[in-house]
Design an enzyme around this catalytic site. Structure first.
Site, PDB file in Angstrom:
ATOM      1  N   LEU A  45       0.868  -1.174   0.000  1.00 19.40           N
ATOM      2  CA  LEU A  45       0.000   0.000   0.000  1.00 19.40           C
ATOM      3  C   LEU A  45       0.905   1.223   0.000  1.00 19.40           C
ATOM      4  O   LEU A  45       1.986   1.206   0.598  1.00 19.40           O
ATOM      5  CB  LEU A  45      -0.898   0.026   1.242  1.00 19.40           C
ATOM      6  CG  LEU A  45      -1.935  -1.090   1.390  1.00 19.40           C
ATOM      7  CD1 LEU A  45      -2.718  -0.905   2.693  1.00 19.40           C
ATOM      8  CD2 LEU A  45      -2.887  -1.127   0.209  1.00 19.40           C
ATOM      9  N   ASP A  46       0.471   2.288  -0.646  1.00 25.26           N
ATOM     10  CA  ASP A  46       1.248   3.523  -0.635  1.00 25.26           C
ATOM     11  C   ASP A  46       1.372   4.045   0.795  1.00 25.26           C
ATOM     12  O   ASP A  46       0.552   3.730   1.660  1.00 25.26           O
ATOM     13  CB  ASP A  46       0.582   4.582  -1.511  1.00 25.26           C
ATOM     14  CG  ASP A  46       0.520   4.170  -2.968  1.00 25.26           C
ATOM     15  OD1 ASP A  46       1.367   3.368  -3.387  1.00 25.26           O
ATOM     16  OD2 ASP A  46      -0.391   4.653  -3.672  1.00 25.26           O
ATOM     17  N   LYS A  47       2.357   4.864   1.018  1.00 27.08           N
ATOM     18  CA  LYS A  47       2.636   5.397   2.352  1.00 27.08           C
ATOM     19  C   LYS A  47       1.391   5.986   3.004  1.00 27.08           C
ATOM     20  O   LYS A  47       1.088   5.704   4.169  1.00 27.08           O
ATOM     21  CB  LYS A  47       3.734   6.466   2.264  1.00 27.08           C
ATOM     22  CG  LYS A  47       4.019   7.171   3.576  1.00 27.08           C
ATOM     23  CD  LYS A  47       5.073   8.255   3.396  1.00 27.08           C
ATOM     24  CE  LYS A  47       5.314   9.017   4.700  1.00 27.08           C
ATOM     25  NZ  LYS A  47       6.327  10.082   4.551  1.00 27.08           N
TER      26      LYS A  47
ATOM     27  N   THR B 130      -1.773   5.560   2.219  1.00 32.63           N
ATOM     28  CA  THR B 130      -2.976   4.733   2.130  1.00 32.63           C
ATOM     29  C   THR B 130      -3.045   3.847   3.366  1.00 32.63           C
ATOM     30  O   THR B 130      -2.049   3.249   3.764  1.00 32.63           O
ATOM     31  CB  THR B 130      -2.954   3.866   0.869  1.00 32.63           C
ATOM     32  OG1 THR B 130      -2.919   4.706  -0.289  1.00 32.63           O
ATOM     33  CG2 THR B 130      -4.184   2.974   0.788  1.00 32.63           C
TER      34      THR B 130
ATOM     35  N   ARG C 230      -5.265   5.564  -7.796  1.00 36.42           N
ATOM     36  CA  ARG C 230      -4.968   7.000  -7.881  1.00 36.42           C
ATOM     37  C   ARG C 230      -4.832   7.440  -9.345  1.00 36.42           C
ATOM     38  O   ARG C 230      -5.349   8.495  -9.738  1.00 36.42           O
ATOM     39  CB  ARG C 230      -3.696   7.301  -7.101  1.00 36.42           C
ATOM     40  CG  ARG C 230      -3.802   6.953  -5.623  1.00 36.42           C
ATOM     41  CD  ARG C 230      -2.438   6.923  -4.946  1.00 36.42           C
ATOM     42  NE  ARG C 230      -1.823   8.248  -4.922  1.00 36.42           N
ATOM     43  CZ  ARG C 230      -0.568   8.458  -4.546  1.00 36.42           C
ATOM     44  NH1 ARG C 230       0.202   7.434  -4.192  1.00 36.42           N
ATOM     45  NH2 ARG C 230      -0.078   9.692  -4.543  1.00 36.42           N
TER      46      ARG C 230
END
Length: 323
Positions: A158-160, A162, A258
């Site tokens: 997961l992105d930072k 998120t 995104r």
């Protein structure tokens, strides 16, 4: 270059660990072959396992001495017979895969896998700018055996900024099975997101290839020749110029939701990377991994998990979907 021990009694590299156990000192005397050589190039010969750029940083920060005096110019030319002292401070990257105590919110755990709730702000895997304090560091601390696994058992990211559900394998067999299931699109992942604008239809499927943005290397984009990517989008509500949506991933490309939302003209709220403006009180991209369904990598038993969003996202979501 002739290497000497700190007391000068023998030919061979000298070690001297500092109190934290990570500082090594190497001493050497420049020989005729190094006469006129740049200091940084001589250090590469003393410590070939380190990059020249890292050694230049050590020079700039006062960790190199020539004839007992601190040398801060990488371009300085050496003279035969000069004594060099180098303090080898490990680079951030070389220390990236070290265990670090980290609070992990376990949603489910058994000997084969861990399902966790990742908070917003936590980086999953070490990378430039984030070489420590990552989920990987925490996994190495929590499970000593994870050091023998690819990426400490991390099979997706997961992105930072998120938040939400992730699954991690705890054995090589589990990592292999989970990776194959994700590649075969057998792992169901559903996200909650808040975005700008309103969709004209309640449901939409976006199939658009994703690759590196040709203009900005920090972004991904829909590009010809990119990797296939599919996202199903269901609008839950729309109010005051923002919509609440649920997104289901069929592929797992970097920044997929995104990118697809921005490409549709509906960038996520507060996602500055993809031109999403701050709104609804959100200070980070409004994306949360809410549901995860998969088969157990050992037993084949179906598993399903739901995770409520953190307080900032919950408040923003409620402001859009309230009746």
């Amino acid at each position: 270059m002739n290497a000497i021990l700190p007391d000068g009694d023998a030919d061979g590299p000298g070690d001297d660990e500092g109190p934290d156990g990570v500082v090594e000192r190497r001493l050497a005397v420049a020989d005729a072959c190094q006469h006129g050589l740049r200091l940084d190039k001589a250090l590469v010969q003393m410590a070939p396992e380190f990059s020249r750029s890292h050694l230049q940083q050590l020079i700039a920060t006062g960790h190199v001495r020539v004839d007992g005096e601190t040398a801060t110019q990488a371009s300085r030319k050496l003279r035969v017979g000069q004594r060099l002292e180098l303090e080898l401070i490990p680079s951030d990257e070389s220390r990236a895969y070290a265990p670090q105590a980290l609070a992990i919110d376990a949603v489910f755990e058994d000997p084969h896998l861990l399902v966790l709730n990742k908070p917003a702000g936590l980086v999953v895997h070490p990378a430039p700018g984030n070489w420590s304090g990552t989920l990987l560091n925490g996994l190495l601390d929590r499970y000593a055996a994870s050091a023998a696994l690819p990426r400490a058992g991390i099979v997706h990211r997961l992105d930072k900024d998120t938040s939400g559900l992730m699954v991690v394998g705890k054995t090589l067999a589990a990592v292999t099975a989970l990776s194959r299931a994700i590649a075969a699109r057998e792992v169901h992942r559903e996200y909650m997101a808040l975005a700008h604008g309103c969709f004209s239809e309640p449901r939409r499927t976006v199939e658009a290839p994703i690759g590196r943005d040709p203009v900005s290397r920090v972004r991904m984009a829909v590009v010809a020749g990119g990797r296939p990517a599919r996202t199903d989008i269901a609008q839950v509500a729309c109010r005051d110029g923002c919509c609440a949506v649920r997104c289901t991933l069929h592929t797992g490309r970097t920044h997929q939701i995104r990118v697809h939302m921005a490409w549709c003209g509906h960038p996520l709220v507060a996602d500055s990377t993809y031109r999403g403006a701050a709104a609804l009180g959100m200070a980070r991209q409004a994306l949360h991994a809410a549901q995860l369904r998969l088969r157990h990598p050992a037993s084949g038993e179906p598993l399903a998990f739901c995770c409520p969003p953190p307080a900032d996202f919950e408040r923003a979501w409620a402001s859009v979907v309230r009746r």
